[in-house]
Design a protein around this motif. Structure first.
Motif, short mmCIF file in Angstrom:
data_model
loop_
_atom_site.label_atom_id
_atom_site.label_comp_id
_atom_site.label_asym_id
_atom_site.label_seq_id
_atom_site.Cartn_x
_atom_site.Cartn_y
_atom_site.Cartn_z
N CYS A 119 33.16 41.21 44.42
CA CYS A 119 33.76 40.18 45.27
C CYS A 119 35.26 40.46 45.40
CB CYS A 119 33.52 38.81 44.65
SG CYS A 119 34.16 37.45 45.65
N GLU A 120 35.69 40.81 46.62
CA GLU A 120 37.07 41.22 46.85
C GLU A 120 37.89 40.13 47.54
OE1 GLU A 120 38.56 43.68 45.71
OE2 GLU A 120 37.17 45.34 45.41
N GLN A 121 39.21 40.22 47.39
CA GLN A 121 40.12 39.39 48.15
C GLN A 121 40.22 39.97 49.56
OE1 GLN A 121 43.02 38.37 44.32
NE2 GLN A 121 43.73 39.72 45.92
N CYS A 131 35.80 36.87 31.00
CA CYS A 131 36.29 38.17 30.56
C CYS A 131 36.66 38.94 31.81
CB CYS A 131 35.24 38.93 29.73
SG CYS A 131 33.75 39.38 30.65
N GLY A 132 37.38 40.04 31.67
CA GLY A 132 37.81 40.78 32.86
C GLY A 132 38.04 42.25 32.57
N VAL A 133 38.06 43.03 33.65
CA VAL A 133 38.36 44.46 33.56
C VAL A 133 39.36 44.82 34.65
CG1 VAL A 133 36.07 45.00 32.62
CG2 VAL A 133 36.44 45.14 35.09
N PRO A 134 40.25 45.78 34.41
CA PRO A 134 41.22 46.19 35.45
C PRO A 134 40.50 46.76 36.67
CG PRO A 134 41.78 47.11 33.29
CD PRO A 134 40.41 46.55 33.17
N PHE A 152 34.68 39.16 40.18
CA PHE A 152 35.47 38.28 41.03
C PHE A 152 36.93 38.72 40.97
CE2 PHE A 152 37.49 34.10 41.94
CZ PHE A 152 36.77 33.73 43.07
N ARG A 153 37.45 39.23 42.09
CA ARG A 153 38.79 39.83 42.10
C ARG A 153 39.86 38.75 41.99
NH1 ARG A 153 40.87 44.67 44.32
NH2 ARG A 153 43.06 44.81 43.67
N LEU A 154 40.69 38.90 40.95
CA LEU A 154 41.86 38.05 40.76
C LEU A 154 43.05 38.97 40.51
CD1 LEU A 154 40.67 35.12 38.46
CD2 LEU A 154 41.47 34.96 40.81
N GLY A 155 43.84 39.23 41.53
CA GLY A 155 44.99 40.13 41.38
C GLY A 155 44.54 41.54 41.02
N ASP A 156 45.00 42.02 39.88
CA ASP A 156 44.69 43.38 39.45
C ASP A 156 43.46 43.45 38.56
OD1 ASP A 156 46.79 44.39 40.87
OD2 ASP A 156 48.18 44.45 39.17
N PHE A 157 42.70 42.37 38.47
CA PHE A 157 41.52 42.35 37.60
C PHE A 157 40.28 41.85 38.34
CE2 PHE A 157 44.71 42.77 34.43
CZ PHE A 157 44.08 43.26 33.28
#
Length: 820
Positions: free
Chosen positions: A85-87, A61-64, A23-28
């Motif tokens: 899932c992109e913005q 959790c997240g990944v760049p 799930f895209r949140l900004g740069d992650f």
């Protein structure tokens, strides 16, 4: 109470329950709840938490995003699906950012070259089993989305044979098969990813008239193909336009090589260690390009049957060997060609980056150099390569050269990828940016003059934009119209209205530049894709040439010879003079390998081969099969000379292995594989049998082996090499004229202390061995002297058929208590 963003996440996640949602949140890319718990373990990343509302937290959790591909690769290798899932709306606009899943990456739909083996295809398969007019039909379709290879057909042989050969990364099934435990059990050893595709039936109506499948006559095969195309569309969210050709799984042009032969002959990896080193392909693969490596693998899995086709390849290899300058030239060009097929697939699937376009440009330029080098060639196959590389791919080269810079950035949305002179509006915007540098230099000079602050600096960074920096010791000189922006330890940063206006102008220009360059980049991709057919043809031609050039290099290095291929309507013959095992001869010092000849014909259809363990029986029978296989893929062979009638199949039964997961013993597996041979071999097949019957009692084993040889001699009449320790089988040559006895020679001598010593000569000669020398081999292996001496005594008693009652002290007793 859930936040608006979490409501959005949950709404999207409900449609992708069987995938990990990135799930895209900004740069992650962030993952939540069970997805986060699973991913954190697989990826070895920290599991944290996020507020869900009043006093509630959820795992996350997240990944760049810029490093996501490596993490996705780990998840797919661990057999997980990943939904990206992109913005899709401007994050600077008010309100929650719109998001949607743009792609689902599964083990069978990976296109990232760093996550794939360049030398082999990554297949996804669709299977269908149904009854039609009281007949059971089994249909299969499989595809490599990363290259565009697509195969389909009805199967008239055991499904495990082909699944073992293609090793699909993923298999999709209609629900009735997925819910059939017996069917799942039969295929689960061939893929870790079996899925029910709920929309299977829906896509038949959607794709039944698709250009790829509209002419497919088998309704079952067409249904499989439609389901697979539908699944690819569901996961990729875009048309799959780089698949332009369908190939039949079964073709009269090709011999078959099933999974048993692939395993037993150690074609792609060794039997015990599972290593590539020591396998046939480790010797054969001299390719320079990924397309060549995959072509070689395809050649091996699909040996040619027709003399015309085999000779065509052999003549091409011969021309390259004789023309050393040509071979050196094409080898050099090939070494600079990238993976055109996979780069093209990424363009189609909208997962490419600008560097993929550059790699296609370089590679197509290399292809045109190859076309030029092959213009004077005489062999049909090299003429075909030259013909299949079309001149019009130069238009793609010129387009990419004209538009894109030599070394573009990885991301196409951050500017810096389009050459000057491509677009007037873009050039005008870039001029504004260049003027900005001049403006800042002039402003810094003027402000220093106006304020008297010699250390004053006018600078820019991505976080704070444009600013004027003044050291703290000079703050008393700062004019009143300076607006404080940031405080540092030793300095203060300011802006002015004039600097703010310039910042807005420049940033707007940069945004417009990035947007314009991305539009141009997409237009280049669109134009390149108009040449898809020609680019694919060039890629296939390069793969073919690369494989043949590899054969030529190998044949020169290892002193192989061109086999003489016989017409299939002539008397069947395999006549190999001083053949060598292509792998083993490379693993031992030069000249130490002992070559052996073999003749299989109508009069000498079956060879019974006896001799000690470790004497070279297995090497001899395997090298015969490998030489035949090498000849039929168009490679020169390790022999002084070879005359070969092409075989329709190579069958093998070698080694011992349990299939414990299926509850099958060593002997049961052996009998099942032997049954497959006896039921499917023809008089044009090559059969390799090693120690068949040893998994049960001696009498049962001899009886079964005897009956197998009789059946092959009387009914099947396949050319057969049967290595055995059952000396009773030697009598079959007295009964059947087409059965001959051969042995591996051994030299016996007595030592000074009276011990018998044997030397393996590794030479196959006519006649049957009288002994197996198993005890001598046991001694060589290091068994204690007591065991060896006791075994010799027991052997003598068995041979004399004596009956004695032992003493209580077994160690001092030389008699045996067996009534024979």
């Amino acid at each position: 109470m859930e936040t608006p963003m979490m409501k959005q996440y949950l709404s999207i996640k409900k449609d992708y329950q069987n995938a990990i949602l990135f799930f895209r949140l900004g740069d992650f890319y962030e993952m939540f709840m069970k997805d986060a718990e699973t991913a954190s373990k697989v990826l070895s990343i920290a599991l944290t938490s996020r507020s869900k509302g009043k006093d509630k937290k959820i795992p996350m959790c997240g990944v760049p995003f810029h490093a996501a591909e490596s993490y996705i690769a780990k998840l797919t290798r661990a057999n997980y699906k990943v939904a990206i899932c992109e913005q899709v709306s401007d994050p600077n606009l008010p309100g929650i950012v719109e998001r949607e899943v743009v792609r689902v990456i599964t083990p069978g739909t990976v296109t990232d070259e760093n996550a794939l083996d360049k030398s082999k295809n990554n297949f996804i398969a669709a299977l269908l089993k149904k009854h039609y007019k009281k007949k059971e039909i089994l249909a299969l379709c499989y595809c490599d989305i990363s290259t565009g290879d697509f195969y389909l057909g009805e199967l008239n042989f055991n499904l495990s044979e082909i699944l073992g050969a293609i090793e699909p990364a993923e298999i999709i099934l209609p629900s009735h098969l997925y819910n059939n435990p017996k069917f799942l059990q039969s295929i689960k050893d061939f893929s870790n990813n079996l899925h029910s595709f709920g929309l299977w039936e829906n896509y038949f109506a959607v794709y039944k008239n698709h250009p790829l499948v509209k002419d497919v006559k088998s309704s079952a095969a067409k249904e499989c193909a439609c389901a697979l195309l539908g699944y690819l569309e569901e996961t990729q969210k875009t048309p799959i336009n780089h698949i332009t050709k369908v190939s039949e799984i079964i073709s009269p042009k090709y011999a078959r090589l099933d999974s048993s032969a692939i395993t037993n002959l150690e074609i792609f990896k060794t039997f015990r260690e599972g290593d590539v080193k020591g396998s046939l392909i480790s010797v054969l693969d001299k390719t320079k390009t990924p397309m060549g490596a995959r072509t070689l693998r395809r050649f091996i899995l699909n040996p040619l049957k027709l003399k015309k086709d085999i000779d065509e390849r052999l003549n091409g290899v011969e021309e390259l060997i004789k023309n050393r300058d040509l071979l050196d030239r094409v080898s050099t060009i090939l070494s600079h060609i990238y993976d055109i097929e996979r780069a093209l697939a990424k363009l189609t699937l909208k997962t490419a980056n600008p560097k993929d376009l550059i790699s296609i440009r370089y590679s197509l330029k290399g292809a045109l150099h190859i076309k030029s080098a092959l213009r004077e060639c005489e062999s049909l196959v090299l003429k075909k390569v030259e013909r299949d590389i079309k001149e019009n791919i130069s238009e793609v080269i010129l387009l990419v050269e004209r538009v894109l810079v030599e070394e573009p950035p990885f991301s196409p949305k951050e500017g810096g990828l389009v050459n000057a002179g491509v677009d007037e509006e873009l050039d005008s915007l870039k001029d504004k940016i260049k003027d900005s540098t001049k403006f800042l230099a002039e402003m810094e000079f003027n402000e220093k003059e106006r304020t008297g602050i010699n250390s004053l600096k006018v600078r820019f960074n991505k976080v704070y934009g444009y600013y004027i920096e003044v050291s703290k010791s000079n703050l008393y000189l700062v004019p009143n119209h300076y607006i404080r922006k940031q405080t540092l330890v030793n300095a203060e940063r300011f802006v002015t209205e004039k600097l703010k206006e310039h910042e807005e102008l420049v940033l707007n220009a940069k945004e417009l530049i990035n947007r314009k360059e991305y539009e141009i980049y997409l237009s280049v991709i669109s134009k390149v894709l108009e040449y898809t057919t020609f680019i694919k043809e060039a890629a296939l031609a390069i793969g073919l040439l690369d494989t043949l050039a590899g054969f030529a290099v190998l044949s020169k290095e290892n002193e192989y010879t061109k086999p003489h291929i016989l017409f299939s309507d002539k008397p069947y013959l395999i006549d190999i003079n001083d053949g060598r095992h292509p792998v083993i001869e490379t693993l031992i010092p030069a000249s130490e390998f002992i070559p052996n000849s073999v003749l299989l014909s109508g009069e000498r259809q079956i060879l019974i081969i006896t001799g000690p363990n470790m004497s070279g029986k297995s090497t001899f029978i395997r090298q015969t099969a490998l030489i035949v296989l090498m000849a039929q893929i168009g490679c020169f062979v390790p022999a002084v000379s070879a005359k070969i009638s092409p075989v329709d199949r190579i069958f093998t039964r070698i080694g011992a292995s349990d299939v414990l997961s299926s509850g099958l013993s060593t002997f049961m597996v052996e009998m099942m594989e032997t049954a497959n041979i006896l039921n499917n071999a023809t008089d044009k097949s090559l059969v390799i049998l090693d120690e068949v019957g040893r998994g049960t009692s001696t009498y049962d084993g001899v009886s079964i082996a005897w009956a197998i040889v009789e059946y092959l001699a009387k009914k099947v009449k396949a050319k057969t090499l049967f290595a055995t320790h059952y000396h009773e089988l030697l009598k079959l040559s007295e009964v059947y004229e087409n059965v001959s006895n051969f042995q591996v020679a051994v030299e016996e001598e007595k030592t000074l202390d009276g011990e018998e010593r044997i030397t393996f000569l590794y030479k196959v000669i006519k006649g049957g061995a009288s002994k197996s020398y198993g005890i001598h081999v046991a001694k060589l292996a290091g068994l204690p002297d007591f065991v060896v001496k006791r075994a010799l005594n027991v052997l003598k008693l068995l041979e004399q058929r004596k009956i004695e009652r032992p003493n209580d002290n077994l160690a001092n007793n030389n008699q045996l208590t067996i009534d024979l």
